[in-house]
Design a protein around this motif. Sequence first.
Motif, PDB file in Angstrom:
ATOM      1  N   LEU A 195       0.833  -1.204   0.000  1.00  0.00           N
ATOM      2  CA  LEU A 195       0.000   0.000   0.000  1.00  0.00           C
ATOM      3  C   LEU A 195       0.867   1.253   0.000  1.00  0.00           C
ATOM      4  O   LEU A 195       0.610   2.214  -0.744  1.00  0.00           O
ATOM      5  CB  LEU A 195      -0.919  -0.008   1.230  1.00  0.00           C
ATOM      6  N   ILE A 196       1.928   1.246   0.800  1.00  0.00           N
ATOM      7  CA  ILE A 196       2.839   2.398   0.846  1.00  0.00           C
ATOM      8  C   ILE A 196       3.500   2.606  -0.515  1.00  0.00           C
ATOM      9  O   ILE A 196       3.650   3.739  -0.986  1.00  0.00           O
ATOM     10  CB  ILE A 196       3.897   2.195   1.947  1.00  0.00           C
ATOM     11  N   ALA A 197       3.889   1.502  -1.160  1.00  0.00           N
ATOM     12  CA  ALA A 197       4.528   1.613  -2.479  1.00  0.00           C
ATOM     13  C   ALA A 197       3.604   2.314  -3.465  1.00  0.00           C
ATOM     14  O   ALA A 197       4.033   3.190  -4.226  1.00  0.00           O
ATOM     15  CB  ALA A 197       4.921   0.228  -2.996  1.00  0.00           C
ATOM     16  N   PHE A 198       2.324   1.959  -3.472  1.00  0.00           N
ATOM     17  CA  PHE A 198       1.371   2.589  -4.384  1.00  0.00           C
ATOM     18  C   PHE A 198       1.187   4.072  -4.065  1.00  0.00           C
ATOM     19  O   PHE A 198       0.920   4.880  -4.952  1.00  0.00           O
ATOM     20  CB  PHE A 198       0.026   1.874  -4.334  1.00  0.00           C
ATOM     21  N   LEU A 199       1.342   4.442  -2.814  1.00  0.00           N
ATOM     22  CA  LEU A 199       1.172   5.845  -2.439  1.00  0.00           C
ATOM     23  C   LEU A 199       2.382   6.697  -2.798  1.00  0.00           C
ATOM     24  O   LEU A 199       2.265   7.909  -2.955  1.00  0.00           O
ATOM     25  CB  LEU A 199       0.913   5.962  -0.926  1.00  0.00           C
ATOM     26  N   LEU A 200       3.556   6.064  -2.948  1.00  0.00           N
ATOM     27  CA  LEU A 200       4.786   6.851  -3.081  1.00  0.00           C
ATOM     28  C   LEU A 200       5.491   6.704  -4.419  1.00  0.00           C
ATOM     29  O   LEU A 200       6.379   7.499  -4.729  1.00  0.00           O
ATOM     30  CB  LEU A 200       5.772   6.476  -1.958  1.00  0.00           C
ATOM     31  N   TYR A 201       5.130   5.699  -5.245  1.00  0.00           N
ATOM     32  CA  TYR A 201       5.905   5.510  -6.474  1.00  0.00           C
ATOM     33  C   TYR A 201       5.567   6.586  -7.507  1.00  0.00           C
ATOM     34  O   TYR A 201       4.529   7.243  -7.443  1.00  0.00           O
ATOM     35  CB  TYR A 201       5.679   4.110  -7.049  1.00  0.00           C
ATOM     36  N   HIS A 202       6.486   6.752  -8.470  1.00  0.00           N
ATOM     37  CA  HIS A 202       6.280   7.751  -9.530  1.00  0.00           C
ATOM     38  C   HIS A 202       5.512   7.100 -10.676  1.00  0.00           C
ATOM     39  O   HIS A 202       6.025   6.215 -11.359  1.00  0.00           O
ATOM     40  CB  HIS A 202       7.625   8.275 -10.035  1.00  0.00           C
ATOM     41  N   LEU A 205       2.065   9.743   6.036  1.00  0.00           N
ATOM     42  CA  LEU A 205       1.829   8.310   5.874  1.00  0.00           C
ATOM     43  C   LEU A 205       1.250   7.716   7.144  1.00  0.00           C
ATOM     44  O   LEU A 205       0.305   6.929   7.110  1.00  0.00           O
ATOM     45  CB  LEU A 205       3.139   7.597   5.510  1.00  0.00           C
ATOM     46  N   ASN A 206       1.829   8.076   8.278  1.00  0.00           N
ATOM     47  CA  ASN A 206       1.348   7.539   9.549  1.00  0.00           C
ATOM     48  C   ASN A 206      -0.072   7.998   9.850  1.00  0.00           C
ATOM     49  O   ASN A 206      -0.834   7.317  10.519  1.00  0.00           O
ATOM     50  CB  ASN A 206       2.287   7.957  10.689  1.00  0.00           C
ATOM     51  N   ARG A 207      -0.417   9.214   9.349  1.00  0.00           N
ATOM     52  CA  ARG A 207      -1.780   9.703   9.534  1.00  0.00           C
ATOM     53  C   ARG A 207      -2.771   8.918   8.676  1.00  0.00           C
ATOM     54  O   ARG A 207      -3.883   8.621   9.100  1.00  0.00           O
ATOM     55  CB  ARG A 207      -1.865  11.188   9.157  1.00  0.00           C
ATOM     56  N   LEU A 208      -2.341   8.583   7.468  1.00  0.00           N
ATOM     57  CA  LEU A 208      -3.229   7.893   6.541  1.00  0.00           C
ATOM     58  C   LEU A 208      -3.314   6.399   6.812  1.00  0.00           C
ATOM     59  O   LEU A 208      -4.363   5.785   6.639  1.00  0.00           O
ATOM     60  CB  LEU A 208      -2.750   8.105   5.100  1.00  0.00           C
ATOM     61  N   ILE A 209      -2.193   5.820   7.203  1.00  0.00           N
ATOM     62  CA  ILE A 209      -2.107   4.369   7.345  1.00  0.00           C
ATOM     63  C   ILE A 209      -1.797   4.033   8.798  1.00  0.00           C
ATOM     64  O   ILE A 209      -0.745   4.423   9.316  1.00  0.00           O
ATOM     65  CB  ILE A 209      -1.008   3.793   6.429  1.00  0.00           C
ATOM     66  N   ASP A 210      -2.684   3.313   9.424  1.00  0.00           N
ATOM     67  CA  ASP A 210      -2.523   2.928  10.822  1.00  0.00           C
ATOM     68  C   ASP A 210      -1.201   2.176  11.010  1.00  0.00           C
ATOM     69  O   ASP A 210      -0.983   1.123  10.394  1.00  0.00           O
ATOM     70  CB  ASP A 210      -3.707   2.036  11.223  1.00  0.00           C
ATOM     71  N   VAL A 211      -0.328   2.725  11.864  1.00  0.00           N
ATOM     72  CA  VAL A 211       1.003   2.130  12.045  1.00  0.00           C
ATOM     73  C   VAL A 211       0.929   0.753  12.691  1.00  0.00           C
ATOM     74  O   VAL A 211       1.881  -0.035  12.612  1.00  0.00           O
ATOM     75  CB  VAL A 211       1.905   3.055  12.903  1.00  0.00           C
TER      76      VAL A 211
END
Length: 892
Positions: free
Chosen positions: A292-299, A355-361
């Motif tokens: 999920l993080i990869a999809f949020l950050l990749y170009h 990221l931490n706000r959007l995705i529960d750590v």
Amino acid sequence: MSSRKEEVLQLLNEKEEKVSAADVAELLQMDRANASRYLNDLFKEKRIDKLPGKPVFYQAIKTTERATQPAGNMSESAFGRLIGSEDSLKVSIQQAKAAILYPPNGLHSLILGRTGTGKSLFAECMYQFAKESETIPADAPFVSFNCADYAQNPQLLFGHIFGVIKGAYTGAEETREGLLKKADGGILFLDEIHRLPPEGQEMLFTFIDKGEFRPLGESANVHHAQVQIIGATTESPDNFLLETFTRRIPMTITLPSLAERNLEERYQLVEFFLNQEATRLHQSIRVHRKALIAFLLYHASANVGQLQRDLKLACAKAFLHYKTKTANYILIEQDDLPIHVQKGLLHLKDEPEKLNRLIDVDKSIFKFVDTSDALVEMEDVHDVYHAIQEKADRLMKEGKDQSELEEALYVDVDQYFHDYMVQLPTHQTAKEIIAPAVWELTEKVYDMAEEKLNRKYNEKMKFAFSLHLQSTIERVREQKHIIHPDLNNIRKKYPKEFQVAIDLSALIEQELSIEIPFDEIGFLTMFLTEEVVDTSLSQENQVEVIVMMHGRSTATSMVETVQELLSIESGIALDMPLTVEVKAMYEKLKQTVIKLNPVKGVLILSDMGSLTSFGNMLTEELGIRTKTVTMVSTPVVLEAMRKASLGRGLEDIYQSCEQLFENKYKAHVLRAKPVKNAVIFTCFTGEGVAEQLRKVVAPIIDETKIEIIVLQFLHKEAFRERIDQLMEEYNILAIMGSVAFEYRDIPFFSALEVLSEGGLGIVSRILNDEVPYEKLIASLEGNLQAVSSAEQLVYFLRKVISELQLQLNVILESGVDIGMILHLAFLIERVKLGAVDREFPDLNEFAKNHMVEMQITQQMMENVEIEYDIVIPQSEIAYLTQMMLSNQVEEN
């Protein structure tokens, strides 16, 4: 019919039964993806019915039924359901509403935005808002047309838009009404409007001014229509549209790229598309935190459109694992993502708080559920889920085991997403400097050349030629004549190519209304010769490259990426899921090699562990020459497969991969005693491509320290001799030009690489290296007991630090790399002397927060461990990672 879409509609109207996208593609002899797109467009325009269930079927509806259909749920604004309507799209939506509501009949509008930003969807929302606000009737038409579909044939293009009278031109066998007539009382959406030639623009602005038009071939009667025109383009209107035309389009709406939208919106888009896929599958989709993080950050170079397709790819692979029983539910993990998406994890440090706000750590798995609330519908380019389901059922009935089932199904998924990859724009940044007319002419030139010479040319050569052609046009129009110094020999050496070049020059003259001098034909010949083509030899004459990696799809992703970049089909990927036993994997490798029956040997590229020993076992058991390269990255795979496709020997390829763990963007290959530095720009003329590159690169070069040399490239041997002469006086940092030139480990950058996105950054790192390494070597001499050569150590570590910066995607602050080299030098010394390990505070926490960076550093340090026969403790890996991350240049 006015377009291929209208042909699809006519087909459905003529048939009584339901049809699928595959049926339409077969009956009308068109690409399946296009058939699906036209069917979806017709459904959105409420001109056909879409039946529930899988696979998806469509059928015609009667005109009376269509008129009585509800316009949709208008309880909320057509724009209000767009993600970003109150943020990044707020201004654009305000402009769109103003354009629709402006009395008496709205304002003609132009939507600007890069590929994949949602211009077509936005135009449809304008149409829905127009109905919602009752500025047009509920049954008013929305007609969509892509000007690029017929850009090569202006008469056909104009005929589609304005209509045509029978006999107006060759092939006009019937009278047909145009899109303006069909859109009367509603909206006409012209996508890629920049592909409309100037004559068409003039005809259209006449209609805008007077509301009247004439079909092609019509001389007596004038036709009238009331149509609001919405155009869309990826280009700057100033460059491609007539000023007289743009003056008549008073509203310009610019849509933001995905990179310009905030992280919250990106998450909403990911959530929306995943919920949409869950709806298609009628079950929940789970996504691992890292994926999920990869999809949020990749170009995503193709913006929202690419994000949507990449998510669908991941869903398809997760569904495959589920159907083959390797997973109990649909779960997307990091291994399911294409390599370019996985690289998003390299940007974890960019926005940690958001990221931490959007995705529960505290959560590792996130769930996306079936929802029917979907404004945007995913394209039905043949339903990959249905294909997986059908084939899985059939193969299971045949008694296939789990591994056979997954391997067989991957073929279908890979073919589906090969079609997807073709849709993505390539090298967009580089192509922006070339006029569209030159690009189109380049394609025509090489189509003719490939047919006449029975030869294939790669994209890099076409790009280089387009640069050359653009310079040639400028020279001819400015009456600047250039002399080919070896024209007679070119004519004698390449008679076939020279004759084809004469034919091509006639085509260019006709298209551009210029006269091509004879000397220019000589340069054109050189772009056609086999010497400038990366000729792929037959499979029997190649070293076989086999990539073996742990993970379900890591090797496959690497090989696919390289095959696409090089436009080759060779190279074998063997994925090793962690559930597969080593013995079974070796047997799979052995059977693969037996089937290939290689003549020139096998190069195995592997990541770690037991895979690295397979080569020796193969040699003993099968008597086949093998070499194994460990610690493989995508650039190493690229170098190996490129050289193999050119027919290079096993030892040559192996030494290249082993000696340099630099990648295709080559970090600077070091020499013992650098002298004066220089960078060489080259092309056939010494002016066209070379001069373009010099202008682009010169601003990042300190010419007091690096000399710029521009050379003509006529013959490879003569060019090598000239390079040899220059190397006596200069340390050549790099060669940049139109013709690939691999020589004496000098980094080569094609024009395409330099001008592509991120290319200048790589070049800058290599050319502006100012570290006083000789002083560093002198300071270490005599202070190291366990290392024999301080000079060899420094230059080895310099390469390590350079590559580590590339892999971590960081640029160290000035002087930090010297400190890193010193740190590593004394670390090697301490470990070899058996010094006690030092602890890293909160090592486990640091490793958890920087998992990707730690892994990359660990892989790079394995090269140091092999070279100096040591084992570097995890605590030291953590210190090195911390140094790299804490001392990078801050971006403005």
